[in-house]
Design a protein around this motif. Structure first.
Motif, PDB file in Angstrom:
ATOM      1  N   GLU A 141       0.841  -1.192   0.000  1.00 57.86           N
ATOM      2  CA  GLU A 141       0.000   0.000   0.000  1.00 57.86           C
ATOM      3  C   GLU A 141       0.880   1.248   0.000  1.00 57.86           C
ATOM      4  N   SER A 142       0.475   2.246  -0.764  1.00 58.69           N
ATOM      5  CA  SER A 142       1.154   3.535  -0.779  1.00 58.69           C
ATOM      6  C   SER A 142       0.086   4.618  -0.813  1.00 58.69           C
ATOM      7  N   VAL A 143       0.045   5.472   0.233  1.00 58.10           N
ATOM      8  CA  VAL A 143      -1.094   6.365   0.449  1.00 58.10           C
ATOM      9  C   VAL A 143      -0.598   7.763   0.794  1.00 58.10           C
ATOM     10  N   ASP A 144      -1.240   8.780   0.205  1.00 56.78           N
ATOM     11  CA  ASP A 144      -1.048  10.169   0.626  1.00 56.78           C
ATOM     12  C   ASP A 144      -1.969  10.451   1.806  1.00 56.78           C
ATOM     13  N   THR A 145      -1.437  11.069   2.848  1.00 59.98           N
ATOM     14  CA  THR A 145      -2.260  11.391   4.009  1.00 59.98           C
ATOM     15  C   THR A 145      -1.790  12.692   4.636  1.00 59.98           C
ATOM     16  N   GLU A 146      -2.653  13.324   5.454  1.00 60.10           N
ATOM     17  CA  GLU A 146      -2.335  14.608   6.069  1.00 60.10           C
ATOM     18  C   GLU A 146      -1.228  14.439   7.109  1.00 60.10           C
ATOM     19  N   THR A 147      -0.116  15.132   6.930  1.00 63.61           N
ATOM     20  CA  THR A 147       1.028  15.012   7.834  1.00 63.61           C
ATOM     21  C   THR A 147       0.670  15.430   9.245  1.00 63.61           C
ATOM     22  N   ALA A 148      -0.045  16.547   9.397  1.00 63.32           N
ATOM     23  CA  ALA A 148      -0.333  17.081  10.726  1.00 63.32           C
ATOM     24  C   ALA A 148      -1.166  16.115  11.558  1.00 63.32           C
ATOM     25  N   LEU A 149      -2.104  15.402  10.934  1.00 66.80           N
ATOM     26  CA  LEU A 149      -2.938  14.470  11.686  1.00 66.80           C
ATOM     27  C   LEU A 149      -2.118  13.288  12.189  1.00 66.80           C
ATOM     28  N   LEU A 150      -1.159  12.817  11.401  1.00 65.07           N
ATOM     29  CA  LEU A 150      -0.329  11.696  11.833  1.00 65.07           C
ATOM     30  C   LEU A 150       0.683  12.089  12.892  1.00 65.07           C
ATOM     31  N   GLN A 151       1.093  13.354  12.906  1.00 64.61           N
ATOM     32  CA  GLN A 151       2.049  13.790  13.918  1.00 64.61           C
ATOM     33  C   GLN A 151       1.418  13.846  15.303  1.00 64.61           C
ATOM     34  N   GLY A 152       0.097  14.029  15.379  1.00 68.00           N
ATOM     35  CA  GLY A 152      -0.604  14.008  16.658  1.00 68.00           C
ATOM     36  C   GLY A 152      -0.440  15.297  17.422  1.00 68.00           C
ATOM     37  N   GLY A 153      -1.334  15.471  18.418  1.00 63.90           N
ATOM     38  CA  GLY A 153      -1.245  16.634  19.287  1.00 63.90           C
ATOM     39  C   GLY A 153      -1.744  17.912  18.670  1.00 63.90           C
ATOM     40  N   LEU A 154      -2.385  17.856  17.512  1.00 62.84           N
ATOM     41  CA  LEU A 154      -2.876  19.041  16.833  1.00 62.84           C
ATOM     42  C   LEU A 154      -4.382  18.946  16.676  1.00 62.84           C
ATOM     43  N   ALA A 155      -5.003  20.095  16.457  1.00 63.23           N
ATOM     44  CA  ALA A 155      -6.435  20.107  16.200  1.00 63.23           C
ATOM     45  C   ALA A 155      -6.719  19.313  14.931  1.00 63.23           C
ATOM     46  N   ILE A 156      -7.924  18.747  14.852  1.00 66.65           N
ATOM     47  CA  ILE A 156      -8.258  17.850  13.765  1.00 66.65           C
ATOM     48  C   ILE A 156      -8.182  18.539  12.413  1.00 66.65           C
ATOM     49  N   ASP A 157      -8.444  19.880  12.364  1.00 72.06           N
ATOM     50  CA  ASP A 157      -8.426  20.597  11.096  1.00 72.06           C
ATOM     51  C   ASP A 157      -7.154  21.385  10.890  1.00 72.06           C
ATOM     52  N   ALA A 158      -6.132  21.160  11.737  1.00 72.96           N
ATOM     53  CA  ALA A 158      -4.874  21.894  11.610  1.00 72.96           C
ATOM     54  C   ALA A 158      -3.993  21.243  10.555  1.00 72.96           C
ATOM     55  N   GLY A 159      -3.292  22.076   9.824  1.00 76.52           N
ATOM     56  CA  GLY A 159      -2.313  21.571   8.878  1.00 76.52           C
ATOM     57  C   GLY A 159      -2.876  20.947   7.625  1.00 76.52           C
ATOM     58  N   LEU A 160      -4.178  21.145   7.347  1.00 75.78           N
ATOM     59  CA  LEU A 160      -4.764  20.508   6.172  1.00 75.78           C
ATOM     60  C   LEU A 160      -4.280  21.150   4.875  1.00 75.78           C
ATOM     61  N   ASP A 161      -3.732  22.368   4.965  1.00 76.76           N
ATOM     62  CA  ASP A 161      -3.218  23.032   3.773  1.00 76.76           C
ATOM     63  C   ASP A 161      -1.789  22.619   3.456  1.00 76.76           C
ATOM     64  N   GLU A 162      -1.143  21.855   4.336  1.00 75.25           N
ATOM     65  CA  GLU A 162       0.218  21.418   4.088  1.00 75.25           C
ATOM     66  C   GLU A 162       0.238  20.279   3.065  1.00 75.25           C
ATOM     67  N   PRO A 163       1.371  20.100   2.359  1.00 76.98           N
ATOM     68  CA  PRO A 163       1.460  18.985   1.409  1.00 76.98           C
ATOM     69  C   PRO A 163       1.276  17.652   2.118  1.00 76.98           C
ATOM     70  N   PRO A 164       0.628  16.677   1.487  1.00 77.79           N
ATOM     71  CA  PRO A 164       0.422  15.376   2.133  1.00 77.79           C
ATOM     72  C   PRO A 164       1.719  14.591   2.226  1.00 77.79           C
ATOM     73  N   SER A 165       1.740  13.618   3.130  1.00 77.58           N
ATOM     74  CA  SER A 165       2.869  12.720   3.285  1.00 77.58           C
ATOM     75  C   SER A 165       2.552  11.393   2.606  1.00 77.58           C
TER      76      SER A 165
END
Length: 237
Positions: A141-165
């Protein structure tokens, strides 16, 4: 709870209308459904919401062993905590070969979500080989996902404008059928998954993440028609 137009569009809907037309190896199916994910009260089936989203899929099945599909869907406001609509596109190819002692199955799949924040893509390749009482399987599997959500400790809608990981995973596993009790098929298995993560996630996930999964599988007795293989939502039995 019904998944609109099959699993590859992967959206849980509390209301869906599906229709299909087939001719020979070709099938076209389409759905209208409520694009929003339901709340945590999943047992509340009396609040379907408006049918404001749609999807369409083309199937091609040249033989019993091969299936191909492409699909496109428009999901209106699917995530309560992530505003915006999603245009979802998928494509897949599957091969299923029977033998007297078992079967081999292979699937390749691609998906793309076009969001307000940009495009997210995913790729999947998996295979299973079943011989006698033993099954071996693998999945890539190879998936693009929101970096900020995987880093944890952030609001659910934070970092959504950043490039995906890009997160990649390889799974290797095996299952052995150990018992058949009153029609219930019982098996025991284990698998190992190795992950590759980008530099942005190494501090929170490590340089070489891995996981081990040990499980017991119980299948209920098969009906008078046997196990279902290569079934789709609008396909005949």
């Amino acid at each position: 709870i019904i998944a609109a137009v099959g699993a590859s569009l992967a959206n849980i809907a509390m209301g869906v209308i599906t229709a299909a037309i087939d001719h020979g190896p070709w099938t076209v199916e389409s759905s209208l459904f409520n694009g929003r994910e339901p709340d945590e009260n999943r047992w509340d089936l009396m609040d379907p919401g408006p049918l404001d989203s749609w999807s369409v899929r083309l199937w091609y099945q040249p033989s019993p062993a091969w299936q191909f599909q492409v699909s496109n869907g428009y999901l209106r406001q699917p995530e309560p905590l992530e505003p915006g609509d999603i245009r979802r596109t998928t494509a897949s190819a599957a091969w299923f070969g029977r033998r007297p002692d078992g079967f081999t199955a292979v699937t390749l799949a691609y998906g793309r979500n076009d969001k307000d924040q940009g495009a997210h893509t995913a790729f999947l390749a998996e295979a299973t080989d079943h011989r006698g009482r033993m099954s071996l399987y693998t999945r890539f599997e190879s998936v693009d996902t929101e970096t900020a959500l995987l880093q944890g400790g952030l609001a659910i809608d934070a970092g959504l404008d950043e490039p995906p990981s890009r997160v990649t995973a390889l799974t290797l596993g095996a299952v052995r059928d150990v018992s058949n009790w009153r029609g219930f098929e019982i098996g025991a298995g284990a698998d190992l998954t190795l992950y590759a993560v980008p530099d942005a996630l190494r501090a929170s996930h490590g340089d070489h993440p891995a996981s081990v999964h040990v499980f017991m599988r119980v299948r209920p007795p098969a009906g008078h028609m046997g196990r279902m293989w290569n079934m789709r939502m609008a396909g005949g039995m």
